[in-house]
Design a protein around this motif. Structure first.
Motif, short mmCIF file in Angstrom:
data_model
loop_
_atom_site.label_atom_id
_atom_site.label_comp_id
_atom_site.label_asym_id
_atom_site.label_seq_id
_atom_site.Cartn_x
_atom_site.Cartn_y
_atom_site.Cartn_z
N THR A 190 0.78 -1.26 0.00
CA THR A 190 0.05 0.05 0.05
C THR A 190 0.93 1.32 -0.06
N GLU A 191 0.72 1.98 -0.82
CA GLU A 191 1.18 3.55 -0.67
C GLU A 191 0.00 4.64 -0.91
N ARG A 192 0.59 5.72 -0.31
CA ARG A 192 -0.37 7.00 -0.18
C ARG A 192 -0.52 7.51 -1.82
N SER A 193 -1.64 7.75 -2.44
CA SER A 193 -1.79 8.24 -3.85
C SER A 193 -0.94 9.54 -4.05
N MET A 194 -0.83 9.94 -5.52
CA MET A 194 -0.27 11.08 -5.52
C MET A 194 -0.89 12.32 -5.06
N SER A 195 -2.08 12.46 -4.95
CA SER A 195 -2.74 13.61 -4.36
C SER A 195 -2.62 13.66 -2.75
N GLY A 196 -2.40 12.64 -2.11
CA GLY A 196 -2.10 12.41 -0.62
C GLY A 196 -3.68 12.41 -0.16
N GLU A 197 -4.62 12.16 -0.79
CA GLU A 197 -5.95 12.01 -0.46
C GLU A 197 -6.58 10.61 -0.54
N GLY A 198 -5.77 9.82 -0.77
CA GLY A 198 -6.32 8.23 -0.97
C GLY A 198 -5.21 7.39 -0.70
N ILE A 199 -5.31 5.93 -1.13
CA ILE A 199 -4.29 4.90 -1.04
C ILE A 199 -4.37 4.08 -2.37
N HIS A 200 -3.27 3.41 -2.86
CA HIS A 200 -3.41 2.56 -3.69
C HIS A 200 -2.92 1.42 -3.16
N ILE A 201 -3.40 0.25 -3.43
CA ILE A 201 -2.92 -1.24 -3.11
C ILE A 201 -2.77 -2.03 -4.19
N ILE A 202 -1.69 -2.89 -3.89
CA ILE A 202 -1.48 -4.09 -4.81
C ILE A 202 -1.67 -5.26 -4.06
N ALA A 203 -2.36 -6.21 -4.61
CA ALA A 203 -2.46 -7.51 -3.68
C ALA A 203 -2.58 -8.55 -4.95
N LYS A 204 -2.33 -9.76 -4.36
CA LYS A 204 -2.36 -10.90 -5.10
C LYS A 204 -3.46 -11.79 -5.10
N GLY A 205 -4.09 -12.21 -6.11
CA GLY A 205 -5.53 -13.13 -5.84
C GLY A 205 -6.46 -12.37 -7.27
N ASN A 206 -7.52 -13.10 -6.96
CA ASN A 206 -8.66 -13.01 -8.19
C ASN A 206 -9.68 -11.86 -7.44
N LEU A 207 -10.12 -11.05 -8.27
CA LEU A 207 -11.27 -10.27 -7.86
C LEU A 207 -12.38 -11.01 -8.26
N PRO A 208 -13.55 -10.88 -7.30
CA PRO A 208 -14.66 -11.61 -7.69
C PRO A 208 -15.44 -10.77 -8.92
N ASP A 209 -16.46 -11.43 -9.50
CA ASP A 209 -17.16 -10.88 -10.52
C ASP A 209 -18.23 -9.89 -10.16
N GLY A 210 -18.68 -8.95 -10.82
CA GLY A 210 -19.35 -7.95 -10.33
C GLY A 210 -18.86 -6.75 -10.09
N GLN A 211 -19.44 -5.60 -9.72
CA GLN A 211 -19.04 -4.25 -9.82
C GLN A 211 -17.74 -3.93 -9.11
N ARG A 212 -16.93 -3.23 -10.01
CA ARG A 212 -15.62 -3.13 -9.67
C ARG A 212 -15.54 -1.50 -9.16
N ARG A 213 -16.42 -0.49 -9.19
CA ARG A 213 -16.46 0.81 -8.86
C ARG A 213 -17.57 1.30 -7.55
N HIS A 214 -17.46 1.83 -6.88
CA HIS A 214 -18.35 2.23 -5.95
C HIS A 214 -18.00 3.56 -5.21
N ASN A 215 -18.67 4.64 -5.39
CA ASN A 215 -18.28 5.72 -5.15
C ASN A 215 -16.85 6.36 -5.08
N ASN A 216 -15.90 6.12 -3.97
CA ASN A 216 -14.56 6.55 -4.11
C ASN A 216 -13.60 5.29 -4.16
N PHE A 217 -14.13 4.08 -4.30
CA PHE A 217 -13.71 3.03 -4.29
C PHE A 217 -13.48 2.06 -5.80
N GLU A 218 -12.35 1.80 -6.27
CA GLU A 218 -12.20 1.23 -7.45
C GLU A 218 -11.31 0.01 -7.45
N MET A 219 -11.54 -1.04 -8.18
CA MET A 219 -10.61 -2.22 -8.06
C MET A 219 -10.23 -2.50 -9.58
#
Length: 155
Positions: free
Chosen positions: A114-143
Motif C-alpha cells: 500500500t502507498e499513499r496516492s499522488m494527491s495525498g488524499e487516498g491510497i493505492h494497494i497492490i494485492a495478489k489474488g482474483n477479484l470477484p465478478d461484479g461491480q468494480r467501482r463504488h463511490n470513491n472505491f475502485e478495483m
C-alpha cells in the motif's frame, strides 16, 4: 516513499513501465498516461510488449523527460485497489492512529503493498489474488485487475 520500499516479489515481475502526468484544467486534476520504458514513447497498459522489468523501468526514468514515475500494470494474478478522498484517514494512519481507520483495515486485512496516492488524499494497494465478478467501482472505491489500468508509484 522510496522505490526500495516496493516488495521484491513485485520488483521481480515484468509488469513495469513509466507514466507521465498531464494537467486537465477542465477536471482540475492530473491524468496519467503510460510511457514505454524502452523508447520513451507511448506505453500501453493493455500491451505487455511495452512493459519491462523493474530495473529497466527504474533506469529509464533518468533518460526520458516525460517520465514522472513508475507504473505497475495489473496482470498475472495481481490486482489493484484505489480508494480516493480519505485524506483524514490517511493522515491519521501516518500519525499512528489505527482505530476505526479505513487505511488500517486494508493494510491489516490484505497481504498487499500500500502507498499513499499522488494527491495525498487516498491510497493505492497492490494485492495478489482474483477479484470477484461484479461491480468494480463504488463511490470513491475502485478495483482493477487488467485491461487499461495501472498504478503509479510517486518519484
Amino acid at each position: 516513499m522510496s522505490y526500495t520500499d516496493i516488495p521484491q516479489e513485485l520488483r521481480d515481475l515484468r509488469q513495469w513501465g513509466l507514466y507521465h502526468r498531464i494537467w486537465q484544467p477542465s477536471k482540475n486534476k492530473y491524468t496519467k498516461v503510460p510511457v514505454d520504458p524502452y523508447s520513451g514513447g507511448a506505453g500501453k497498459s493493455n500491451d505487455s510488449s511495452t512493459w519491462s522489468d523493474f530495473a529497466t523501468a527504474s533506469n529509464a526514468m533518468e533518460h526520458f523527460a516525460n517520465a514522472d514515475g513508475l507504473a505497475f500494470y495489473f496482470a498475472n494474478g495481481y490486482f489493484g485497489i484505489d480508494i480516493d478522498h480519505i485524506k483524514s484517514d490517511v493522515d491519521a494512519f501516518i500519525e499512528g492512529d489505527r482505530d476505526n481507520n479505513i487505511v488500517d483495515e486494508f493494510v491489516i486485512s490484505t497481504q498487499s503493498y500500500t502507498e499513499r496516492s499522488m494527491s495525498g488524499e487516498g491510497i493505492h494497494i497492490i494485492a495478489k489474488g482474483n477479484l470477484p465478478d461484479g461491480q468494480r467501482r463504488h463511490n470513491n472505491f475502485e478495483m482493477y485487475d487488467n485491461g487499461g489500468a495501472f498504478l503509479c508509484f510517486n518519484r
